[in-house]
Write an enzyme that holds these catalytic residues in place. Sequence first.
Site, PDB file in Angstrom:
ATOM      1  N   SER A   6       0.831  -1.193   0.000  1.00 21.32           N
ATOM      2  CA  SER A   6       0.000   0.000   0.000  1.00 21.32           C
ATOM      3  C   SER A   6       0.876   1.258   0.000  1.00 21.32           C
ATOM      4  CB  SER A   6      -0.963  -0.048   1.192  1.00 21.32           C
ATOM      5  OG  SER A   6      -1.995   0.887   1.057  1.00 21.32           O
ATOM      6  N   ASP A  52      -5.313  -3.640  -2.326  1.00 16.12           N
ATOM      7  CA  ASP A  52      -4.314  -3.287  -1.316  1.00 16.12           C
ATOM      8  C   ASP A  52      -3.508  -4.497  -0.832  1.00 16.12           C
ATOM      9  OD1 ASP A  52      -3.195  -2.504   1.348  1.00 16.12           O
ATOM     10  OD2 ASP A  52      -4.287  -0.660   0.913  1.00 16.12           O
TER      11      ASP A  52
END
Length: 337
Positions: free
Chosen positions: A38, A152
Amino acid sequence: MRVALALGSGGARGYAHIGVINELRDRGHEIVGIAGSSMGALVGGLQAAGKLDEYADWAGTLTQRAVLRLLDPSLTAAGVLRAEKILDAVREILGDLLIEDLPIPFTAVSTDLISGKSVWLQRGPVDVAIRASIAIPGVITPHELDGRLLADGGILDPLPMAPIAAVNADVTIAVSLNGDDPFRHDPPEGPRPSAELLNRMWRSTTALLDSATARTLLETPAARTVLSRFSASAAAEAAAEDAAGELTADLGPVREADPMPVPRLGGFEVMNRAIDIAQAALMRHTLAAYPPDLLIEVPRTTCRSLEFYRANEVIEIGQELAALALDTFVDRPSGDS
């Protein structure tokens, strides 16, 4: 030292990664491998490309209004934010770079939403790998790549230690953005953060999206609906804090036997906290399997996940935490793990 870095996920708290890297560079350490999930992938990719300073300068100029424009709200996509404008800015800084051509080995970790497996992106355009890794579930639209729907990296691997296990480094350093609040536990022995630093971590932060400001920027009904999801929870939280303050003023200091008030969380805070809890559990397993030589923990209370306008402050906190951790690490007796 030759350092291999694992940079964890955590939204805007990821600016602290920049501070950690700044401290490592200031001390003359060489970063020889990076893996990130991320926001850790975004910062790690920029560092591997030699473009991190340029990005930090740009991020330091962002205001709440600028962040609001860059987040690009949408009600029709598979996430309330498209975030393509942020990626456009990152692409402008990065240029057309491939991961395999970077001077520092780099891995961006993402999650395949269809197969349910973690994906290591170690080839191809750097900006595409970053885009795939930052797609926060339900917030930023997933990214399609090579027939896979990627989101993510923090879903399954919030602190990616495995990709740097084979890096030829003197020291492995993991930077977690999901640390505990320093006020809720006894501090460890050794150097302690300054009172000013801890106060910054503890104090309440303002809501990212102020609805009055937002209306002057995005007048569409869709934008107002998205903005209300964020501002309503912040207003409820502020009201709860005000009420608690009034009770304290009326009743005097709370006795130790009195129960702590249950916090009032809005919809976004509930989702965000649930993700934090799941990631903390996954991180414990990762650290047990791949223990780093040094773990730097950035408290969750440092800032909210979408407060991307607080770059300078969070970078400074990251650098101070890194300095404390590195001082302690260097002062260890030989043979300590």
